[in-house]
Design an enzyme around this catalytic site. Structure first.
Site, mmCIF file in Angstrom:
data_model
loop_
_atom_site.group_PDB
_atom_site.id
_atom_site.type_symbol
_atom_site.label_atom_id
_atom_site.label_comp_id
_atom_site.label_asym_id
_atom_site.label_seq_id
_atom_site.Cartn_x
_atom_site.Cartn_y
_atom_site.Cartn_z
ATOM 1 N N CYS A 25 -5.623 1.055 1.263
ATOM 2 C CA CYS A 25 -6.132 0.784 -0.290
ATOM 3 C C CYS A 25 -4.709 0.941 -0.966
ATOM 4 O O CYS A 25 -3.410 0.322 -0.529
ATOM 5 C CB CYS A 25 -7.005 1.782 -0.846
ATOM 6 S SG CYS A 25 -6.578 3.581 -0.554
ATOM 7 N N ARG A 29 -9.091 5.398 -1.217
ATOM 8 C CA ARG A 29 -10.479 4.741 -0.925
ATOM 9 C C ARG A 29 -10.450 4.487 0.672
ATOM 10 O O ARG A 29 -11.378 4.150 0.968
ATOM 11 C CB ARG A 29 -10.277 3.722 -1.998
ATOM 12 C CG ARG A 29 -10.454 4.108 -3.251
ATOM 13 C CD ARG A 29 -10.036 2.877 -4.255
ATOM 14 N NE ARG A 29 -8.684 2.420 -4.295
ATOM 15 C CZ ARG A 29 -8.213 1.532 -4.939
ATOM 16 N NH1 ARG A 29 -9.105 0.646 -5.811
ATOM 17 N NH2 ARG A 29 -6.775 0.989 -5.284
#
Length: 322
Positions: free
Chosen positions: A273, A278
């Protein structure tokens, strides 16, 4: 009907009695969470707010509020300790977000009074992305006694769990991480470069937003906008009820989402990410909830990749900085 009810009651009793009487590091011996126990590949590192409410004052349990100190100071779960991303970051790099070394983590946990026989319950208020990052970091160091609070702070508020703005009295500990690190869920820059340049079968999974993926948006910390070559996009937030409960979606819903990858449960999947947060969440979903066996999270992610001007990248759009 009676047998199902008996099972659910028993699982809570087992969680209360067994987890907190054990004086060794708890890993695969944890009872499963009630949530989706017959569906998720594993719920060993997940806990429901209703379950936590029954046991959260137990001695060998530490609740970790993984948010910025300002948010923690406003209100947090009663008895929670505060950790933020910068606390588990290696600051020796010229870019931010890299995983802290063993010594820094041990010093942090000692300062917070966390003991080796503690069970950590981690939560945030962003759909468990930050909580997943702590789970991922600790798992790389073979510390398995971690559960993510499904739905985070929102789930706790929904059941009217106790909250306040009080600091927790702390007595320092002698915490030590396991001698051997696993690093099974980690891929670093040099290996990532090799993967990008090789014909080895793999899926490079970008877990950011569509605008980040195309290069339309350049987040702070990145040296340029774009993506790692040959990436495919599945936004991490698809895996949770983002606008609702912020809980993980069901097994069947998650299977439908990640079947778009066209991967078997044994294929190599490399997630990334902006800075590995994430993508840690996606790594949790793939490995724990769906049972994929060969998933790596690229720790440096786009912040690191974009820093090196000689590394290849792809871009589809005019960039907006923010």
């Amino acid at each position: 009907m009676l047998s199902g009810m008996t099972y659910r009651i028993s699982s809570v009793i087992i969680l209360s009695v067994f987890v907190f009487s054990c004086n060794k590091q708890r890993d695969k011996t944890f009872p499963k969470s009630e949530l989706e126990v017959s569906s998720y590949a594993s719920s060993d590192h997940l806990i429901e707010a209703e379950e936590l409410l029954k046991v959260y004052r137990q001695k060998h349990l530490k609740i970790i509020d993984f948010r910025k100190a300002t948010a923690y100071a406003e209100k947090h779960i009663d008895g929670a300790l505060n950790i933020w991303r910068t606390d588990i970051e290696d600051t020796s790099y010229p870019y931010k977000g890299m995983m802290a070394n063993k010594e820094k983590l041990e010093a942090l946990f000692r300062k917070l009074g966390i003991k080796n026989d503690d069970l950590l319950i981690v939560y945030d208020d962003k759909g468990s992305a930050d909580a997943s990052r702590l789970w991922w970091v600790l798992k790389n160091y073979n510390f398995e006694s971690v559960r993510i609070l499904n739905g985070g702070l929102k789930a706790w508020e929904t059941i009217e769990g106790a909250m306040n703005d009080k600091l927790v009295p702390i007595i320092s500990s002698e915490f030590i991480l396991p001698v051997m690190s696993s690093l099974d869920l980690l891929i670093e820059k040099d290996e990532m470069i090799e993967m990008v340049n090789s014909n080895r079968k793999k899926i490079i999974l970008d877990t950011r937003s569509q605008d980040e993926f195309t290069g339309k948006r350049q987040k702070n910390g990145a040296a340029r906008a774009g993506r790692i070559p040959n990436s495919v996009l599945i936004d991490w937030a698809e895996a949770i009820e983002y606008e609702g409960t912020q809980k993980f979606k069901t097994y069947n819903e998650l299977e439908k989402i990640y079947n778009r990858l066209g991967a078997s449960k044994n294929d190599l999947i490399i997630s990334y990410c902006h800075s590995g947060v994430r993508s840690a969440h996606t790594t949790f979903v793939l490995t724990e909830l769906l049972g994929y066996n060969n998933v790596k999270n690229y720790d440096g992610s786009w912040v690191e990749w974009s820093y090196f001007k000689n590394l290849p990248f792809e871009q589809d759009s005019i960039t907006k900085l923010n």
